[in-house]
Write an enzyme that holds these catalytic residues in place. Structure first.
Site, PDB file in Angstrom:
ATOM      1  N   HIS A 115       1.341  -4.337  11.304  1.00  0.00           N
ATOM      2  CA  HIS A 115       1.257  -3.792  12.656  1.00  0.00           C
ATOM      3  C   HIS A 115       1.094  -2.276  12.600  1.00  0.00           C
ATOM      4  CE1 HIS A 115       2.178  -7.437  14.965  1.00  0.00           C
ATOM      5  NE2 HIS A 115       2.962  -7.769  13.940  1.00  0.00           N
ATOM      6  N   THR A 135       1.806  -0.352  -3.858  1.00  0.00           N
ATOM      7  CA  THR A 135       1.385   0.312  -2.626  1.00  0.00           C
ATOM      8  C   THR A 135       0.022   0.975  -2.755  1.00  0.00           C
ATOM      9  OG1 THR A 135       2.502   2.367  -3.254  1.00  0.00           O
ATOM     10  CG2 THR A 135       3.780   0.752  -1.991  1.00  0.00           C
ATOM     11  N   ARG A 154       4.474   2.228 -10.291  1.00  0.00           N
ATOM     12  CA  ARG A 154       3.741   3.329 -10.922  1.00  0.00           C
ATOM     13  C   ARG A 154       3.308   2.890 -12.314  1.00  0.00           C
ATOM     14  NH1 ARG A 154       6.832   6.106 -14.612  1.00  0.00           N
ATOM     15  NH2 ARG A 154       9.049   5.562 -14.678  1.00  0.00           N
TER      16      ARG A 154
END
Length: 240
Positions: free
Chosen positions: A160, A212, A227
């Protein structure tokens, strides 16, 4: 009385670790029998989507040879494309399977959920192994050939916007972003891949990682957020 010494049984194993041969990734795919293809085509002509989903659901929880065959047949009637040699363990759940394209030799573990979208795209390549209890927000998802997907790992393909802020978050628009898992990658147990991420060819995502941003080819990532912690170098032991 003879006392057994370590020297009598040879060198002790290295903490019990051992190397065994791969099974799924090297198995030969045998073409599905013609009668399965014919029956799927017949069901597709005779039944609507909801009826096919109901038929799939009737066979999804049991493990008899008939149930295994029938859920493969029903899924073939529902999807855009299905290769030979699909294995579906118990209690797989699908939404909008008409958007799915599944390659040959795919394994799907118990309680896997694949949630498509009516205008979306879900592609699962040849030889992919999907562990139990995995979840796929498959609105714009491509998993290329010979990817290993660890148990409980998840991919999110939308979120959203949160705008405007004067209404509940879940009432704001959805932003759909493509997720790409390139060939030979390995996704660890309980890892999470977020919207818009590409995991590179041959990359390794550690267990529990939250990814991410894009993962370069043949690297290893871990952590929250994930990472790069190494590069796969082809030697036993994995990274340098």
């Amino acid at each position: 009385m003879h006392h057994l010494h370590a020297s009598d049984v040879g060198p002790a194993p290295d903490n019990g670790r051992r190397i065994v041969k791969a099974v799924h990734g090297v198995r030969e795919v045998v073409a599905d029998p013609l009668f399965e293809l014919d029956m799927a085509a017949h069901l597709r002509k005779r039944l609507g989507r909801e009826q096919l989903l109901d038929a799939f659901a009737r066979h999804v929880a049991a493990s008899s040879p008939i149930d295994l065959m029938m859920r493969r047949i029903c899924l073939r009637a529902l999807v855009k494309k299905l290769g030979s040699g699909l294995t579906i363990r118990n209690n797989m759940s699908v939404t909008h399977p008409e958007t799915f394209q599944i390659g040959e030799g795919v394994f799907v573990g118990e309680q896997v959920i694949i949630q498509g979208r009516y205008d979306g795209r879900c592609v699962i390549g040849k030889g992919v192994w999907i562990g139990p209890q995995s979840y796929f927000d498959a609105r714009d998802l491509v998993i290329e050939d010979y990817v290993g997907w660890g148990p409980g790992a998840k991919v999110l393909g939308s979120e959203h916007t949160g705008i405007p802020v004067d209404i509940p978050f879940i009432q704001t628009d959805l932003q759909v972003a493509p997720v790409r898992i390139q060939a030979w990658a390995e996704i660890g147990m309980n890892a999470v891949i977020l919207p818009g991420v590409t995991v590179g060819r041959g990359a390794l995502v550690g267990a529990g990682a939250v990814v991410t941003k894009d993962v370069p080819d043949f690297t290893t990532v871990a952590g929250v957020p994930a990472r790069v912690i190494g590069r796969r170098n082809g030697r036993q032991g994995g990274t340098a």
